[in-house]
Design a protein around this motif. Structure first.
Motif, PDB file in Angstrom:
ATOM      1  N   VAL A 147       0.835  -1.199   0.000  1.00 59.59           N
ATOM      2  CA  VAL A 147       0.000   0.000   0.000  1.00 59.59           C
ATOM      3  C   VAL A 147       0.873   1.253   0.000  1.00 59.59           C
ATOM      4  CG1 VAL A 147      -1.696   1.337   1.309  1.00 59.59           C
ATOM      5  CG2 VAL A 147      -1.955  -1.137   1.106  1.00 59.59           C
ATOM      6  N   ASN A 148       1.905   1.232   0.806  1.00 56.87           N
ATOM      7  CA  ASN A 148       2.806   2.382   0.894  1.00 56.87           C
ATOM      8  C   ASN A 148       3.558   2.606  -0.411  1.00 56.87           C
ATOM      9  OD1 ASN A 148       3.697   4.529   2.575  1.00 56.87           O
ATOM     10  ND2 ASN A 148       5.656   3.483   2.876  1.00 56.87           N
ATOM     11  N   SER A 149       3.604   1.582  -1.262  1.00 57.82           N
ATOM     12  CA  SER A 149       4.255   1.699  -2.570  1.00 57.82           C
ATOM     13  C   SER A 149       3.287   2.149  -3.653  1.00 57.82           C
ATOM     14  CB  SER A 149       4.881   0.350  -2.951  1.00 57.82           C
ATOM     15  OG  SER A 149       5.871  -0.033  -2.022  1.00 57.82           O
ATOM     16  N   GLY A 150       2.042   2.426  -3.266  1.00 59.44           N
ATOM     17  CA  GLY A 150       1.096   2.985  -4.210  1.00 59.44           C
ATOM     18  C   GLY A 150       0.115   2.006  -4.813  1.00 59.44           C
ATOM     19  N   PHE A 151      -0.034   0.830  -4.192  1.00 62.62           N
ATOM     20  CA  PHE A 151      -0.964  -0.167  -4.722  1.00 62.62           C
ATOM     21  C   PHE A 151      -2.190  -0.286  -3.823  1.00 62.62           C
ATOM     22  CE2 PHE A 151       3.316  -1.734  -5.931  1.00 62.62           C
ATOM     23  CZ  PHE A 151       3.196  -1.578  -7.306  1.00 62.62           C
ATOM     24  N   LEU A 152      -3.356  -0.385  -4.453  1.00 61.74           N
ATOM     25  CA  LEU A 152      -4.541  -0.809  -3.726  1.00 61.74           C
ATOM     26  C   LEU A 152      -4.415  -2.319  -3.546  1.00 61.74           C
ATOM     27  CD1 LEU A 152      -8.240   0.116  -4.447  1.00 61.74           C
ATOM     28  CD2 LEU A 152      -7.559  -2.243  -4.053  1.00 61.74           C
ATOM     29  N   VAL A 153      -4.552  -2.791  -2.318  1.00 62.12           N
ATOM     30  CA  VAL A 153      -4.368  -4.219  -2.028  1.00 62.12           C
ATOM     31  C   VAL A 153      -5.692  -4.828  -1.580  1.00 62.12           C
ATOM     32  CG1 VAL A 153      -3.178  -5.925  -0.590  1.00 62.12           C
ATOM     33  CG2 VAL A 153      -1.950  -3.883  -1.372  1.00 62.12           C
ATOM     34  N   THR A 154      -6.039  -5.958  -2.182  1.00 61.98           N
ATOM     35  CA  THR A 154      -7.172  -6.736  -1.713  1.00 61.98           C
ATOM     36  C   THR A 154      -6.672  -8.106  -1.286  1.00 61.98           C
ATOM     37  OG1 THR A 154      -9.374  -7.601  -2.246  1.00 61.98           O
ATOM     38  CG2 THR A 154      -7.777  -7.504  -4.054  1.00 61.98           C
ATOM     39  N   LEU A 155      -7.111  -8.538  -0.121  1.00 59.00           N
ATOM     40  CA  LEU A 155      -6.630  -9.765   0.507  1.00 59.00           C
ATOM     41  C   LEU A 155      -7.816 -10.686   0.769  1.00 59.00           C
ATOM     42  CD1 LEU A 155      -4.098 -11.181   1.954  1.00 59.00           C
ATOM     43  CD2 LEU A 155      -4.957 -10.106   4.041  1.00 59.00           C
ATOM     44  N   PRO A 156      -8.155 -11.582  -0.157  1.00 60.73           N
ATOM     45  CA  PRO A 156      -9.274 -12.498   0.095  1.00 60.73           C
ATOM     46  C   PRO A 156      -8.934 -13.486   1.204  1.00 60.73           C
ATOM     47  CG  PRO A 156      -8.103 -13.143  -1.899  1.00 60.73           C
ATOM     48  CD  PRO A 156      -7.505 -11.835  -1.464  1.00 60.73           C
ATOM     49  N   ASP A 157      -9.935 -13.815   2.016  1.00 62.90           N
ATOM     50  CA  ASP A 157      -9.728 -14.822   3.063  1.00 62.90           C
ATOM     51  C   ASP A 157      -9.693 -16.234   2.479  1.00 62.90           C
ATOM     52  OD1 ASP A 157      -9.704 -12.907   5.071  1.00 62.90           O
ATOM     53  OD2 ASP A 157     -11.837 -13.111   5.503  1.00 62.90           O
ATOM     54  N   TYR A 158     -10.263 -16.439   1.328  1.00 63.16           N
ATOM     55  CA  TYR A 158     -10.538 -17.708   0.641  1.00 63.16           C
ATOM     56  C   TYR A 158     -11.833 -18.312   1.187  1.00 63.16           C
ATOM     57  CZ  TYR A 158      -5.412 -17.534  -0.165  1.00 63.16           C
ATOM     58  OH  TYR A 158      -4.124 -17.147  -0.455  1.00 63.16           O
ATOM     59  N   GLN A 159     -12.480 -19.049   0.347  1.00 64.51           N
ATOM     60  CA  GLN A 159     -13.766 -19.668   0.687  1.00 64.51           C
ATOM     61  C   GLN A 159     -13.662 -20.463   1.989  1.00 64.51           C
ATOM     62  OE1 GLN A 159     -15.622 -22.155  -2.384  1.00 64.51           O
ATOM     63  NE2 GLN A 159     -16.286 -23.555  -0.774  1.00 64.51           N
ATOM     64  N   GLY A 160     -14.605 -20.200   2.895  1.00 64.35           N
ATOM     65  CA  GLY A 160     -14.682 -20.959   4.141  1.00 64.35           C
ATOM     66  C   GLY A 160     -13.831 -20.424   5.263  1.00 64.35           C
ATOM     67  N   LEU A 161     -12.965 -19.480   4.992  1.00 61.78           N
ATOM     68  CA  LEU A 161     -12.174 -18.830   6.032  1.00 61.78           C
ATOM     69  C   LEU A 161     -12.763 -17.445   6.265  1.00 61.78           C
ATOM     70  CD1 LEU A 161      -8.533 -19.694   4.846  1.00 61.78           C
ATOM     71  CD2 LEU A 161     -10.046 -21.026   6.342  1.00 61.78           C
ATOM     72  N   GLY A 162     -13.213 -17.185   7.467  1.00 56.27           N
ATOM     73  CA  GLY A 162     -13.830 -15.908   7.765  1.00 56.27           C
ATOM     74  C   GLY A 162     -15.336 -15.922   7.617  1.00 56.27           C
ATOM     75  N   MET A 163     -15.899 -16.961   7.017  1.00 57.31           N
ATOM     76  CA  MET A 163     -17.348 -17.095   6.838  1.00 57.31           C
ATOM     77  C   MET A 163     -17.743 -18.496   7.288  1.00 57.31           C
ATOM     78  SD  MET A 163     -18.110 -14.155   5.318  1.00 57.31           S
ATOM     79  CE  MET A 163     -19.721 -14.417   4.608  1.00 57.31           C
ATOM     80  N   ASP A 164     -18.970 -18.620   7.797  1.00 58.59           N
ATOM     81  CA  ASP A 164     -19.362 -19.917   8.347  1.00 58.59           C
ATOM     82  C   ASP A 164     -20.440 -20.633   7.540  1.00 58.59           C
ATOM     83  OD1 ASP A 164     -21.561 -18.384   8.940  1.00 58.59           O
ATOM     84  OD2 ASP A 164     -21.334 -18.495  11.118  1.00 58.59           O
ATOM     85  N   GLN A 165     -20.714 -20.161   6.303  1.00 57.48           N
ATOM     86  CA  GLN A 165     -21.734 -20.835   5.506  1.00 57.48           C
ATOM     87  C   GLN A 165     -21.219 -22.067   4.783  1.00 57.48           C
ATOM     88  OE1 GLN A 165     -21.335 -17.528   5.464  1.00 57.48           O
ATOM     89  NE2 GLN A 165     -23.319 -16.506   5.621  1.00 57.48           N
ATOM     90  N   THR A 166     -19.907 -22.223   4.699  1.00 53.06           N
ATOM     91  CA  THR A 166     -19.350 -23.328   3.935  1.00 53.06           C
ATOM     92  C   THR A 166     -18.011 -23.742   4.531  1.00 53.06           C
ATOM     93  OG1 THR A 166     -18.788 -24.062   1.692  1.00 53.06           O
ATOM     94  CG2 THR A 166     -18.142 -21.826   2.295  1.00 53.06           C
ATOM     95  N   TYR A 167     -17.368 -24.718   3.938  1.00 50.97           N
ATOM     96  CA  TYR A 167     -16.072 -25.187   4.410  1.00 50.97           C
ATOM     97  C   TYR A 167     -14.961 -24.604   3.542  1.00 50.97           C
ATOM     98  CZ  TYR A 167     -15.510 -28.261   0.388  1.00 50.97           C
ATOM     99  OH  TYR A 167     -15.335 -28.729  -0.891  1.00 50.97           O
ATOM    100  N   HIS A 168     -13.735 -24.749   4.011  1.00 44.80           N
ATOM    101  CA  HIS A 168     -12.585 -24.299   3.230  1.00 44.80           C
ATOM    102  C   HIS A 168     -12.008 -25.485   2.470  1.00 44.80           C
ATOM    103  CE1 HIS A 168      -9.041 -22.347   1.843  1.00 44.80           C
ATOM    104  NE2 HIS A 168      -8.232 -23.009   2.641  1.00 44.80           N
ATOM    105  N   PRO A 169     -12.047 -25.478   1.139  1.00 50.79           N
ATOM    106  CA  PRO A 169     -11.506 -26.597   0.363  1.00 50.79           C
ATOM    107  C   PRO A 169      -9.990 -26.501   0.267  1.00 50.79           C
ATOM    108  CG  PRO A 169     -12.402 -24.945  -1.114  1.00 50.79           C
ATOM    109  CD  PRO A 169     -12.677 -24.456   0.274  1.00 50.79           C
TER     110      PRO A 169
END
Length: 424
Positions: A147-169
């Motif tokens: 970010v400090n280098s000028g990039f917008l950063v998006t960091l996905p948790d991946y499916q099933g991590l951070g959400m409880d509707q499904t599992y993490h494959p």
């Protein structure tokens, strides 16, 4: 032609990663509703367009007031998001969480260049998502650097991590590849002055995600322009885990990773008999080995040292073949990539055996990929000094031609000094 050395830059690598898994066909399910998880409600809702549908549609966004102060210092917005993505197992729509970090100041012409950062292995449970953690479960430093280098950063948790509707494959390469691409789409909805130009970057499991996103971008990344992918210590070709388990030669790090693979395989294949692959302390302490937070984690480290070769040895040749089939199906490369790639790994890696990565790079070269690939002497899986390549990343956004070690003398794997460039 002799390739120049890549300067090992400022983003540190320190997350243990691991293998892949595959799955069976399932009927696609409808997109789940947005989560009501309390962790999504800690911040202030961010005004954005939540009316979209389909892959990458933004469904929720709140500020992250408790995130690491290093990130708050360099960002104009730090937000936890929820967005639609796609399962690589059955093609179903899935709700995935993640985070977005926007630099301060005015964006350059064309908008903020976007880096989708794939995090290394954090676990397999719902509470293992980096967006739930103030320090992003160890990713705060590299995110802040980008970010400090000028990039917008998006960091996905991946499916099933951070959400409880499904599992993490864990670790289905196609799923995390989809998650990376859709995180970029969601970030651009949240931040309208973000560019369509983006780069995939990741470490360990995230290195696998970046590589997979590069393979998927040609067909799945419509409307976006991928400029490159940097894969550090990637969990690419890992079918050798089955052979190591059968031979009783798993390293402690590989044993830990394989246990998580088996846990996820059971979620995908209810008919899988776990007792064909586990016994002894692994069977007795299955819940402890499966944890990523809470009091069980304190026990996990000590117990890992007690695992014997027989505790994860497939019970029959047929069981070994079944495991090998799952891992082979999910190993990379699968198809040619859409953009140049940087691959860096330690020659002493005890999680992803270096020969596996070397074979993956050689196979990718045979597909016509443009790769700059380096083995770092004296380094392992989690001690490479760099995301190599703040310099490499900046050159991709600058539109400079990428170098290719596939067709040079001594390639495709070149040796890289473990010292930072400024000490040489």
């Amino acid at each position: 032609m002799i390739l120049r050395k890549v300067a090992l830059a400022v983003v540190s690598v320190g997350i243990v990663g691991a293998p892949l898994l595959s799955g069976c066909e399932r009927a696609p399910a409808p997109a789940p509703p947005p989560s009501s998880d309390a962790s999504s409600m800690q911040g202030v809702p961010v005004d954005a367009d939540f009316t979209g549908s389909g892959s990458g549609a933004l469904k929720a966004a709140v500020t992250m007031p408790t995130v690491d102060r290093r990130l708050l210092k360099v960002t104009s917005l730090a937000a936890r998001i929820e967005f639609e993505s796609k399962s690589g197992i059955d093609g179903s729509s899935q709700l995935v969480s993640g985070s977005v970090f926007v630099p301060k100041g005015e964006p350059p012409p064309g908008g903020w260049p976007v880096v989708a950062m794939g995090h290394g292995t954090t676990g397999i449970q719902h509470d293992c998502g980096p967006s739930r953690s103030p320090n992003l479960l160890g990713s705060a430093d590299p995110v802040a650097t980008l970010v400090n280098s000028g990039f917008l950063v998006t960091l996905p948790d991946y499916q099933g991590l951070g959400m409880d509707q499904t599992y993490h494959p864990y670790l289905d390469s196609t799923t995390v590849g989809y998650n990376m691409i859709d995180a970029v789409r969601a970030a651009r909805t949240l931040v309208p002055n973000a560019s369509t130009r983006w780069l995939a970057f990741g470490v360990s499991q995230g290195g696998q995600a970046a590589w997979a996103a590069n393979e998927l971008a040609g067909d799945y990344g419509q409307g976006l322009q991928l400029v490159g992918a940097a894969s550090m210590a990637p969990a690419a070709s890992v079918a050798g885990l089955a052979d190591a388990a059968a031979a009783g030669t798993l390293t402690p790090e590989q044993a830990s990773a394989l246990q998580w693979v088996l846990y996820s395989l059971k979620e995908e294949h209810p008919d899988l008999n776990l007792d064909d692959f586990r016994r002894g302390i692994v069977e007795d302490k299955w819940d402890v080995f499966s944890a990523c937070s809470g009091p069980l984690v304190a026990q996990r480290t000590g117990l890992t040292e007690q695992v014997t070769p027989d505790d994860l040895r497939p019970s029959t040749p047929d069981a070994a073949d079944r495991l090998r089939g799952y891992l082979t199906q999910m190993s990379l490369p699968k198809t040619p990539t859409a953009a140049p790639m940087l691959v860096v790994f330690g020659e002493l890696d005890k999680v992803v055996t270096p020969a596996w990565t070397e074979a993956a790079v050689a196979q990718a070269c045979s597909m016509g990929d443009v790769i700059e690939a380096y083995s770092v002497p004296g380094r392992g899986h989690d001690d490479i000094d760099g995301a190599v390549a703040l310099g490499w990343v900046q050159k991709r956004f600058a539109g400079e031609d990428a170098q290719n070690s596939c067709d040079v003398q001594g390639g495709p794997i070149l040796r890289l000094s473990p010292k930072p460039w400024y000490e040489e």
